[in-house]
Design a protein around this motif. Structure first.
Motif, PDB file in Angstrom:
ATOM      1  N   PRO A 242       0.859  -1.472  -0.264  1.00  0.00           N
ATOM      2  CA  PRO A 242       0.103   0.378  -0.023  1.00  0.00           C
ATOM      3  C   PRO A 242       0.854   1.030   0.261  1.00  0.00           C
ATOM      4  N   GLY A 243       1.863   1.131   0.566  1.00  0.00           N
ATOM      5  CA  GLY A 243       2.503   2.148   0.535  1.00  0.00           C
ATOM      6  C   GLY A 243       2.898   2.957  -0.938  1.00  0.00           C
ATOM      7  N   ARG A 244       3.070   2.076  -2.211  1.00  0.00           N
ATOM      8  CA  ARG A 244       2.918   2.394  -3.139  1.00  0.00           C
ATOM      9  C   ARG A 244       2.207   3.771  -3.804  1.00  0.00           C
ATOM     10  N   TYR A 245       0.965   3.642  -2.773  1.00  0.00           N
ATOM     11  CA  TYR A 245      -0.182   4.518  -3.626  1.00  0.00           C
ATOM     12  C   TYR A 245       0.167   5.817  -2.404  1.00  0.00           C
ATOM     13  N   PRO A 246      -0.223   7.312  -2.757  1.00  0.00           N
ATOM     14  CA  PRO A 246      -0.338   7.869  -2.598  1.00  0.00           C
ATOM     15  C   PRO A 246      -1.157   8.125  -1.210  1.00  0.00           C
ATOM     16  N   ASP A 247      -0.578   8.932  -0.275  1.00  0.00           N
ATOM     17  CA  ASP A 247      -1.450   8.948   1.344  1.00  0.00           C
ATOM     18  C   ASP A 247      -2.602  10.506   1.258  1.00  0.00           C
ATOM     19  N   ASP A 248      -3.311  10.053   0.095  1.00  0.00           N
ATOM     20  CA  ASP A 248      -4.357  11.035  -0.100  1.00  0.00           C
ATOM     21  C   ASP A 248      -5.309  10.806   0.247  1.00  0.00           C
ATOM     22  N   GLY A 249      -5.832   9.662   1.269  1.00  0.00           N
ATOM     23  CA  GLY A 249      -7.297   9.649   1.661  1.00  0.00           C
ATOM     24  C   GLY A 249      -7.791   8.975   0.734  1.00  0.00           C
ATOM     25  N   VAL A 250      -7.653   8.228  -0.661  1.00  0.00           N
ATOM     26  CA  VAL A 250      -8.549   8.479  -1.944  1.00  0.00           C
ATOM     27  C   VAL A 250      -8.191   6.936  -1.764  1.00  0.00           C
ATOM     28  N   VAL A 251     -10.130   6.084  -1.935  1.00  0.00           N
ATOM     29  CA  VAL A 251     -10.059   5.185  -1.957  1.00  0.00           C
ATOM     30  C   VAL A 251      -9.463   3.849  -3.493  1.00  0.00           C
ATOM     31  N   TYR A 252      -8.651   3.506  -3.528  1.00  0.00           N
ATOM     32  CA  TYR A 252      -8.354   2.791  -4.823  1.00  0.00           C
ATOM     33  C   TYR A 252      -8.366   0.951  -4.670  1.00  0.00           C
ATOM     34  N   ASP A 253      -8.763   1.050  -4.618  1.00  0.00           N
ATOM     35  CA  ASP A 253      -9.817  -0.818  -4.840  1.00  0.00           C
ATOM     36  C   ASP A 253     -10.728  -0.856  -3.331  1.00  0.00           C
ATOM     37  N   GLY A 254     -10.637  -2.260  -3.867  1.00  0.00           N
ATOM     38  CA  GLY A 254     -11.646  -3.221  -2.734  1.00  0.00           C
ATOM     39  C   GLY A 254     -12.924  -2.597  -2.998  1.00  0.00           C
ATOM     40  N   PHE A 297     -27.234   6.637  -2.398  1.00  0.00           N
ATOM     41  CA  PHE A 297     -26.158   5.880  -2.007  1.00  0.00           C
ATOM     42  C   PHE A 297     -25.013   5.829  -1.458  1.00  0.00           C
ATOM     43  N   ASP A 298     -24.932   7.427  -0.475  1.00  0.00           N
ATOM     44  CA  ASP A 298     -23.852   7.910   0.226  1.00  0.00           C
ATOM     45  C   ASP A 298     -23.687   7.034   1.552  1.00  0.00           C
ATOM     46  N   ARG A 299     -24.667   5.992   1.596  1.00  0.00           N
ATOM     47  CA  ARG A 299     -24.860   5.052   2.992  1.00  0.00           C
ATOM     48  C   ARG A 299     -24.293   3.954   2.740  1.00  0.00           C
ATOM     49  N   TYR A 300     -23.619   3.926   2.094  1.00  0.00           N
ATOM     50  CA  TYR A 300     -23.012   2.695   1.870  1.00  0.00           C
ATOM     51  C   TYR A 300     -21.142   3.202   1.417  1.00  0.00           C
ATOM     52  N   ARG A 301     -21.286   4.132   1.377  1.00  0.00           N
ATOM     53  CA  ARG A 301     -19.781   4.336   0.744  1.00  0.00           C
ATOM     54  C   ARG A 301     -18.712   5.133   2.083  1.00  0.00           C
ATOM     55  N   VAL A 302     -19.265   5.523   3.805  1.00  0.00           N
ATOM     56  CA  VAL A 302     -19.080   5.900   4.792  1.00  0.00           C
ATOM     57  C   VAL A 302     -17.739   4.751   5.487  1.00  0.00           C
ATOM     58  N   TYR A 303     -16.665   5.352   5.247  1.00  0.00           N
ATOM     59  CA  TYR A 303     -15.555   4.087   5.214  1.00  0.00           C
ATOM     60  C   TYR A 303     -15.103   3.949   6.605  1.00  0.00           C
ATOM     61  N   GLU A 304     -15.149   5.503   6.990  1.00  0.00           N
ATOM     62  CA  GLU A 304     -14.562   5.099   8.347  1.00  0.00           C
ATOM     63  C   GLU A 304     -15.961   4.830   9.823  1.00  0.00           C
ATOM     64  N   ASN A 305     -16.395   4.354   9.383  1.00  0.00           N
ATOM     65  CA  ASN A 305     -17.486   3.448   9.460  1.00  0.00           C
ATOM     66  C   ASN A 305     -17.534   1.762   9.733  1.00  0.00           C
ATOM     67  N   PHE A 306     -16.233   1.434   9.104  1.00  0.00           N
ATOM     68  CA  PHE A 306     -16.458   0.329   9.138  1.00  0.00           C
ATOM     69  C   PHE A 306     -15.441  -0.534  10.647  1.00  0.00           C
ATOM     70  N   GLN A 307     -16.069  -1.088  11.013  1.00  0.00           N
ATOM     71  CA  GLN A 307     -16.268  -1.256  12.154  1.00  0.00           C
ATOM     72  C   GLN A 307     -13.973  -1.952  12.539  1.00  0.00           C
ATOM     73  N   LYS A 308     -13.455  -3.104  11.722  1.00  0.00           N
ATOM     74  CA  LYS A 308     -12.847  -3.376  11.557  1.00  0.00           C
ATOM     75  C   LYS A 308     -11.344  -2.361  10.704  1.00  0.00           C
ATOM     76  N   CYS A 309     -12.021  -2.847   9.397  1.00  0.00           N
ATOM     77  CA  CYS A 309     -11.408  -2.115   8.192  1.00  0.00           C
ATOM     78  C   CYS A 309     -10.877  -0.758   8.420  1.00  0.00           C
ATOM     79  N   ALA A 310     -11.523   0.239   9.492  1.00  0.00           N
ATOM     80  CA  ALA A 310     -10.813   1.282   9.500  1.00  0.00           C
ATOM     81  C   ALA A 310      -9.636   1.011  10.304  1.00  0.00           C
ATOM     82  N   ARG A 311      -9.750   0.532  10.906  1.00  0.00           N
ATOM     83  CA  ARG A 311      -8.724   0.653  11.643  1.00  0.00           C
ATOM     84  C   ARG A 311      -6.911  -0.280  11.304  1.00  0.00           C
TER      85      ARG A 311
END
Length: 345
Positions: A242-254, A297-311
């Motif tokens: 993941p270090g190859r990607y900019p630290d810009d907060g952009v969701v690149y995959d998943g 649709f925004d309800r499915y894009r709240v990435y900080e709500n992922f209980q485990k993945c957000a950490r």
């Protein structure tokens, strides 16, 4: 210009009664729903308008049920041919003939996705249709002859996890163009059908060894790493950084839920993801671009709500399968039940 994917269920009619099918999860159907031709024209126009606004090109994944059972199937394909809209068919093998395959190709079909959920006995048992395995394998050369890529898709569960490595061998032997798998989405009542994290990772390891072996031999089958837990798997092997990607907060995959695709059902209902309850509107009455860019649709894009993945350092690249989490826990933002990674507080 990039494509935007529309998974379009034009009918619920099907020759099979698969144990894991969400159409049958709510009980038997007295009458299958299918979309009228006039409504299909409305959907196409809505999708075209969406793509004009979004700067994308439309790409349809036409499915059902089995879409070829829709009485206006060939009319729809001819409409797509005239509009120069490419598509994939996701269906059964039973109504495929050399002539049908050539006709689909002439209309612009690029790929035909078939399902195999294990070796012969396991697959036919899950599909509750004797002969389904053999019919699926027999369809591959027909599609190849017509110039259509054949994709084999598997739904992994405890019913078939032991078969998947051997199924890789069978798929390669039959020269399928693409092989991929996703996981069974449970309900709270059948969570025991899901593999444990350890079982699932062991299966990934066995499949990975086979993928590497066949690719080294020059195998023509493409192994699509569809499940996003492959990202975690490769990260642990030092194959993803993941270090190859900019630290810009952009969701690149998943997971692409709310990202670059949506689903349209035979009654026009729009879902963020067909594998979980996620209705956001209707393609017959709502502007799809407004829906996709709006609060539903925004309800499915709240990435900080992922209980485990957000950490987790892989948040922007993985997030497992929210639909599996939703089925297992009742919350798409809950931890993926097959993720084996330990994440600190």
């Amino acid at each position: 210009m990039e494509y935007f994917a529309f998974q379009w269920h034009i009918t619920e009619a099907c020759d099979q009664r698969c144990r894991h099918c969400y159409i049958y999860a709510l009980g038997s159907h007295a009458r299958f729903q299918e979309m009228a031709l006039e409504d299909m024209l409305t959907v196409i126009r809505n999708c075209q308008t969406f793509c004009e606004k979004a700067g994308r090109l439309p790409y349809f994944y036409i499915t059902g049920g089995d879409p070829i059972l829709h009485p206006q199937f060939w009319t729809l394909l001819e409409i797509l041919r005239i509009a120069d809209i490419p598509f994939t068919i996701m269906g059964n093998p039973f109504h495929l003939t050399p002539e049908a395959c050539r006709r689909m190709k002439d209309c612009g079909c690029r790929k035909y996705q078939l399902s195999l959920d294990g070796l012969r006995e396991t697959h036919d048992g899950i599909r509750q249709q004797p002969g389904s395995y053999d019919a699926t394998m027999a369809a591959i050369p027909m599609l190849r002859e017509a110039g259509i890529d054949s994709a084999i898709m598997t739904t992994v569960s405890r019913w078939n996890v032991q078969d998947i490595p051997a199924l890789v061998d069978e798929v390669v032997a039959h020269r399928a163009d693409i092989f991929a798998f996703a996981r069974y989405c449970p309900s709270p009542k059948d969570r025991d059908v899901c593999c444990s994290p350890e079982e699932y990772r062991d299966m990934l390891e066995q499949c990975w060894e086979k993928f590497q072996h066949y690719e080294a031999e020059g195998c023509q089958t493409t192994f699509n790493l569809k499940d996003h837990l492959w990202t975690l798997f490769q990260y642990e092997k030092g194959l993803f950084d993941p270090g190859r990607y900019p630290d810009d907060g952009v969701v690149y995959d998943g997971c692409n839920c709310g990202n670059c695709h949506l689903t349209i059902l035979s009654d026009g209902a729009v879902y963020a993801c067909r594998r979980m309850e996620s209705k956001v509107g209707n393609a017959l009455t709502d502007d799809l671009y407004d829906l996709f860019t709006g609060p539903e649709f925004d309800r499915y894009r709240v990435y900080e709500n992922f209980q485990k993945c957000a950490r987790c350092e892989l948040l922007r690249f993985c997030r497992g399968c929210p639909a599996v989490a939703a089925g297992y826990h009742g919350d798409m933002y809950a931890p993926d039940p097959q993720c084996w990674k330990e994440v600190g507080a």
